[in-house]
Design a protein around this motif. Structure first.
Motif, PDB file in Angstrom:
ATOM      1  N   VAL A 289       0.838  -1.204   0.000  1.00 53.41           N
ATOM      2  CA  VAL A 289       0.000   0.000   0.000  1.00 53.41           C
ATOM      3  C   VAL A 289       0.870   1.251   0.000  1.00 53.41           C
ATOM      4  N   THR A 290       1.872   1.262   0.842  1.00 47.21           N
ATOM      5  CA  THR A 290       2.776   2.413   0.909  1.00 47.21           C
ATOM      6  C   THR A 290       3.501   2.624  -0.411  1.00 47.21           C
ATOM      7  N   HIS A 291       3.960   1.512  -0.992  1.00 49.38           N
ATOM      8  CA  HIS A 291       4.696   1.617  -2.252  1.00 49.38           C
ATOM      9  C   HIS A 291       3.816   2.181  -3.362  1.00 49.38           C
ATOM     10  N   GLU A 292       2.561   1.709  -3.461  1.00 51.15           N
ATOM     11  CA  GLU A 292       1.659   2.203  -4.507  1.00 51.15           C
ATOM     12  C   GLU A 292       1.360   3.685  -4.325  1.00 51.15           C
ATOM     13  N   ASN A 293       1.174   4.108  -3.081  1.00 51.21           N
ATOM     14  CA  ASN A 293       0.879   5.509  -2.806  1.00 51.21           C
ATOM     15  C   ASN A 293       2.051   6.410  -3.195  1.00 51.21           C
ATOM     16  N   GLU A 294       3.256   6.003  -2.790  1.00 48.62           N
ATOM     17  CA  GLU A 294       4.434   6.810  -3.106  1.00 48.62           C
ATOM     18  C   GLU A 294       4.728   6.801  -4.605  1.00 48.62           C
ATOM     19  N   LYS A 295       4.499   5.689  -5.234  1.00 54.43           N
ATOM     20  CA  LYS A 295       4.728   5.605  -6.677  1.00 54.43           C
ATOM     21  C   LYS A 295       3.769   6.517  -7.442  1.00 54.43           C
ATOM     22  N   CYS A 296       2.499   6.590  -6.989  1.00 54.87           N
ATOM     23  CA  CYS A 296       1.501   7.456  -7.645  1.00 54.87           C
ATOM     24  C   CYS A 296       1.861   8.933  -7.470  1.00 54.87           C
ATOM     25  N   GLN A 297       2.283   9.289  -6.268  1.00 52.58           N
ATOM     26  CA  GLN A 297       2.648  10.679  -6.021  1.00 52.58           C
ATOM     27  C   GLN A 297       3.862  11.104  -6.843  1.00 52.58           C
ATOM     28  N   LEU A 298       4.846  10.232  -6.942  1.00 53.87           N
ATOM     29  CA  LEU A 298       6.020  10.564  -7.749  1.00 53.87           C
ATOM     30  C   LEU A 298       5.657  10.685  -9.233  1.00 53.87           C
ATOM     31  N   SER A 299       4.727   9.879  -9.692  1.00 58.10           N
ATOM     32  CA  SER A 299       4.285   9.972 -11.100  1.00 58.10           C
ATOM     33  C   SER A 299       3.584  11.301 -11.356  1.00 58.10           C
ATOM     34  N   ASN A 300       2.722  11.727 -10.426  1.00 57.48           N
ATOM     35  CA  ASN A 300       2.042  13.021 -10.572  1.00 57.48           C
ATOM     36  C   ASN A 300       3.053  14.165 -10.556  1.00 57.48           C
ATOM     37  N   THR A 301       4.047  14.058  -9.664  1.00 57.94           N
ATOM     38  CA  THR A 301       5.073  15.094  -9.613  1.00 57.94           C
ATOM     39  C   THR A 301       5.825  15.165 -10.934  1.00 57.94           C
ATOM     40  N   GLN A 302       6.128  14.007 -11.455  1.00 57.44           N
ATOM     41  CA  GLN A 302       6.834  13.977 -12.736  1.00 57.44           C
ATOM     42  C   GLN A 302       6.015  14.634 -13.847  1.00 57.44           C
ATOM     43  N   MET A 303       4.703  14.365 -13.865  1.00 61.89           N
ATOM     44  CA  MET A 303       3.838  14.941 -14.907  1.00 61.89           C
ATOM     45  C   MET A 303       3.746  16.462 -14.764  1.00 61.89           C
ATOM     46  N   CYS A 304       3.595  16.957 -13.513  1.00 60.53           N
ATOM     47  CA  CYS A 304       3.522  18.404 -13.288  1.00 60.53           C
ATOM     48  C   CYS A 304       4.816  19.091 -13.728  1.00 60.53           C
ATOM     49  N   LEU A 305       5.936  18.488 -13.425  1.00 62.42           N
ATOM     50  CA  LEU A 305       7.215  19.083 -13.806  1.00 62.42           C
ATOM     51  C   LEU A 305       7.397  19.083 -15.325  1.00 62.42           C
ATOM     52  N   GLU A 306       6.905  18.061 -15.971  1.00 62.46           N
ATOM     53  CA  GLU A 306       6.990  18.021 -17.437  1.00 62.46           C
ATOM     54  C   GLU A 306       6.129  19.130 -18.057  1.00 62.46           C
ATOM     55  N   ASN A 307       4.896  19.357 -17.501  1.00 67.43           N
ATOM     56  CA  ASN A 307       4.035  20.449 -17.999  1.00 67.43           C
ATOM     57  C   ASN A 307       4.684  21.808 -17.754  1.00 67.43           C
ATOM     58  N   PHE A 308       5.334  21.957 -16.575  1.00 67.75           N
ATOM     59  CA  PHE A 308       6.003  23.218 -16.284  1.00 67.75           C
ATOM     60  C   PHE A 308       7.150  23.449 -17.256  1.00 67.75           C
ATOM     61  N   LEU A 309       7.833  22.374 -17.628  1.00 67.47           N
ATOM     62  CA  LEU A 309       8.927  22.502 -18.598  1.00 67.47           C
ATOM     63  C   LEU A 309       8.405  22.988 -19.948  1.00 67.47           C
ATOM     64  N   GLU A 310       7.247  22.481 -20.398  1.00 59.70           N
ATOM     65  CA  GLU A 310       6.655  22.935 -21.660  1.00 59.70           C
ATOM     66  C   GLU A 310       6.271  24.417 -21.586  1.00 59.70           C
ATOM     67  N   THR A 311       5.741  24.827 -20.407  1.00 60.59           N
ATOM     68  CA  THR A 311       5.377  26.242 -20.228  1.00 60.59           C
ATOM     69  C   THR A 311       6.606  27.129 -20.332  1.00 60.59           C
ATOM     70  N   LEU A 312       7.727  26.687 -19.724  1.00 60.29           N
ATOM     71  CA  LEU A 312       8.968  27.457 -19.812  1.00 60.29           C
ATOM     72  C   LEU A 312       9.442  27.575 -21.254  1.00 60.29           C
ATOM     73  N   THR A 313       9.317  26.517 -22.010  1.00 63.99           N
ATOM     74  CA  THR A 313       9.764  26.539 -23.415  1.00 63.99           C
ATOM     75  C   THR A 313       8.926  27.527 -24.243  1.00 63.99           C
ATOM     76  N   ARG A 314       7.571  27.462 -24.084  1.00 61.70           N
ATOM     77  CA  ARG A 314       6.695  28.377 -24.837  1.00 61.70           C
ATOM     78  C   ARG A 314       6.938  29.827 -24.442  1.00 61.70           C
ATOM     79  N   SER A 315       7.142  30.061 -23.098  1.00 66.00           N
ATOM     80  CA  SER A 315       7.360  31.438 -22.626  1.00 66.00           C
ATOM     81  C   SER A 315       8.650  32.007 -23.204  1.00 66.00           C
ATOM     82  N   ALA A 316       9.669  31.186 -23.303  1.00 68.74           N
ATOM     83  CA  ALA A 316      10.941  31.654 -23.864  1.00 68.74           C
ATOM     84  C   ALA A 316      10.775  32.030 -25.324  1.00 68.74           C
ATOM     85  N   LYS A 317      10.021  31.257 -26.094  1.00 69.33           N
ATOM     86  CA  LYS A 317       9.796  31.568 -27.512  1.00 69.33           C
ATOM     87  C   LYS A 317       8.982  32.853 -27.662  1.00 69.33           C
ATOM     88  N   THR A 318       7.965  33.009 -26.768  1.00 64.90           N
ATOM     89  CA  THR A 318       7.116  34.208 -26.856  1.00 64.90           C
ATOM     90  C   THR A 318       7.937  35.465 -26.596  1.00 64.90           C
TER      91      THR A 318
END
Length: 686
Positions: A289-318
């Motif tokens: 149970v602990t492993h699944e919970n921590e694995k899910c949270q790390l996956s969400n963190t990874q997705m948020c950071l990837e979206n933030f990276l795309e925002t940084l790329t678009r902002s730099a081009k703008t």
């Protein structure tokens, strides 16, 4: 090749006879000149030679071989005759031949004819019909009739009819009681009341010539009371049979307990396994149970950071496009808008707790489970013993056999002149041990049969053994207890030691170990004396002597010393008690409590508080340590004669404890608070 059976051991004057006693060798010991003697005979011979040597010859002690007169040098200085004889090498060749002779003793097995030994010596062959255990000879009918039946010297020999005992011709000698076990041809004619031993004429001269209470066997036999013997043996038999029955019951009980403990251990192990299996399953589920919970949270963190990276790329081009096509005002406005959006995105990520940094697993063991891994035993089985033994009761039964001989208590006749007694210094021992933390203070001790001393060291809270060679070892130590007094029954089996408010029993043989504490009232115990199965113990507050029974009850209270360390003594006949008070020496009758004599400080010449150790010799003369003057004072048993028998000791300047051996002929004196921690042994010459 000749064998042991080919050697005629019956030839007179052969190497198989001791040159001293002219008997068959018993424990053959040989000298450097290779002449062989019985150990007991050479011991007596050495003792005689040593007695003639002066003190200056002790360091280079020698004696001459009784056969060839070659000088034999002592293996070490100050060795006793007994130890010297014991250290002589054993003649294994003669011993093996003698043993083979015993094994080859003629029998009537397998139909072989046994030849007469006296006839064989004159080259005649006659069949033997009798066997003499005293001569160790097989005899024909002629030799038996004309020698053993007619010559007075042979009339008391044990004769066995060989034909009547075809399987064991020694049957009549199994209960051989008429002759000495050491000197086979010597009848047991004497009985020593001092040592309670039978002896032949040779043993009498070698071992008991200085004993006064010697009786002939016929004298003692006349006093025998046979009516009591059957009752004593019946009582001992009933006690033994009862003990056997109780032992069988105890054995069955132990078997039941053994099976129950085995079953309980198996059940305990199964319960532990079941519990551990349940804990393992629970732990694995929680881990998943602990492993699944921590694995899910790390996956969400990874997705948020990837979206933030795309925002940084678009902002730099703008920003780059605006700087190329628009005014600086427009560039600034765009820059601020992008910065605001980035802050908002980061706030959203932080609010959602979607970024936790680096995550690791760390297992923490439960303290109880961690301790299980260090467990070395599953269970402990303790053996509980009540220390109750039937042996003391049976020993009392055996000792009570002495009572069937209606003799007065063996005592030496009164000595008319105590002044004739002299004292010889035997040895000085330093009783310090590597384990000691301070200077030893010996407050009591006892002599063992082997010549060793067992002493109590109050300063170092220990019981020590001092061997005749002077080596010292600690037998027992307990830093939390005041070890003060010691006594034993005269046999080297048990001793009693006063330890603080208890009296403890220790075994001496075969090994020294603590047995139990006597169930007595709690009080300060000092000096102890064991007499007739009762312990006389000097106590403090109040200062008196208590007579304590086996069950710990106090049966009598006697007057005692009011100073020092509670030193007192009893007369050899257990009728009087001797103790000190302020430099005076007092002798009271035990039963009535009446004062027999009172030696004042002026009479004894002992300074106030100078009286320390007190003891009595075999004649009931009294010996007192005078600590301040550094001497030992002798007082006759009637208190009339007083003298300083030891004006000065060998090394000790302040004598403290004084303890006699059970024979009242040797005593040792300990030092009081002297740096060397000495004990000196002295012997009385009467």
């Amino acid at each position: 090749m000749a064998t042991a059976s080919d050697i005629d051991l019956r030839q007179e004057g052969t190497v198989f006879d001791c040159p001293i006693c002219l008997e068959r060798l018993k424990v053959p010991k040989y000298l450097p000149c290779l002449h062989t003697f019985c150990e007991q005979c050479i011991h007596s011979y050495i003792e005689t030679c040593v007695g003639k040597s002066s003190r200056n010859e002790v360091q280079t002690l020698t004696f001459e071989c009784p056969v060839c007169r070659q000088k034999v040098v002592a293996p070490e200085a100050d060795i006793t005759p007994e130890n010297w004889a014991n250290k002589l090498p054993l003649n294994h060749l003669l011993l093996s031949l003698l043993d083979n002779k015993v094994k080859l003793t003629p029998t009537c097995d397998q139909g072989k004819s046994v030849l007469c030994e006296p006839c064989k010596r004159v080259n005649e062959r006659k069949s033997a019909k009798f066997y003499c255990s005293n001569c160790d000879d097989s005899l024909c009918e002629t030799c038996f009739s004309y020698l053993h039946r007619r010559v007075p010297h042979y009339k008391n020999h044990n004769i066995t009819d060989i034909s009547a005992s075809p399987h064991k011709i020694y049957s009549s000698s199994v209960l051989e009681v008429e002759h000495c076990s050491i000197h086979k041809n010597k009848p047991l004619d004497f009985y020593c009341l001092d040592h309670e031993e039978l002896s032949c004429s040779v043993c009498f001269y070698a071992l008991h010539k200085k004993c006064v209470n010697m009786k002939t066997v016929n004298e003692v036999a006349e006093k025998l009371n046979p009516d009591q013997i059957d009752g004593i043996f019946t009582s001992m038999k009933e006690k033994t049979e009862s003990e056997i029955q109780q032992t069988n019951v105890n054995l069955d009980h132990l078997k039941d307990q053994h099976r129950r403990i085995q079953t309980d251990v198996v059940c305990l192990v199964e319960d532990i396994k079941t519990k551990l299996d349940g804990l393992q399953n629970k732990f694995q589920k929680n881990l998943e149970v602990t492993h699944e919970n921590e694995k899910c949270q790390l996956s969400n963190t990874q997705m948020c950071l990837e979206n933030f990276l795309e925002t940084l790329t678009r902002s730099a081009k703008t920003l780059k496009a605006t700087s190329n096509t628009s005014s600086k005002r427009q560039l600034f406005l765009t820059h601020e808008w992008i910065r605001t959006q980035l802050i908002k995105d980061l706030d959203d990520i932080e609010k959602q707790n979607k970024h936790q940094g680096h995550v690791e697993y760390e297992m923490e063991e439960d303290p109880v489970m961690k301790s299980i891994k260090n467990v070395e035993t599953l269970c402990n089985v303790h053996v509980k013993k009540d220390r109750t033994s039937i042996i003391p009761d049976l020993r009392k039964g055996v000792d009570s056999l002495k009572c069937v001989i209606k003799l007065p208590k063996p005592r030496i006749s009164l000595m008319t002149d105590p002044a004739s007694i002299t004292v010889n210094h035997m040895a000085s021992y330093c009783v310090k041990c590597p384990e000691d933390t301070t200077t030893p203070w010996v407050t009591g001790g006892v002599f063992l049969e082997n010549g060793s001393l067992i002493i109590v060291d109050k300063h170092n809270h220990s019981i020590k053994e001092v061997s005749p060679s002077g080596s010292v070892k600690v037998l027992f130590s307990k830093k939390t207890e005041d070890i003060r007094g010691i006594c034993h029954s005269g046999r080297d089996e048990t001793i009693f030691v006063s330890m603080g408010e208890n009296i403890s029993e220790f075994s001496v043989s075969p090994s020294f170990k603590y047995l139990k504490d006597l169930k007595t009232e709690k009080m300060e115990f000092y000096q102890l004396i064991l007499l007739n199965d009762c312990i006389f113990a000097h106590t403090g507050n109040p200062w008196c002597v208590q007579e304590i029974q086996n069950d710990g009850t106090i049966s009598k209270t006697l007057n005692g010393s009011n100073c020092g360390f509670g030193f007192f003594t009893l007369s050899c006949d257990a009728k009087t008690i001797i103790y000190s008070k302020s430099g005076s020496l007092i002798c009271d009758e035990i039963n009535s409590g009446e004062e027999i004599f009172h030696c004042s400080q002026v009479q004894t010449g002992i300074t106030r508080k100078g009286v320390k150790g007190i003891g009595v010799d075999i004649y009931n003369n009294i010996y007192v340590c005078e600590c301040k003057e550094g001497c030992v004072v002798q007082i006759s048993k009637d208190g009339q004669q007083i003298r300083r028998i030891l004006p000065a000791l060998h090394v000790i300047k302040k004598p403290y404890a004084l303890c006699f051996d059970k024979n009242g002929k040797r005593f040792f004196v300990s030092s009081w608070l002297e740096y060397h921690g000495m004990v000196e042994v002295y012997e009385l010459k009467f």
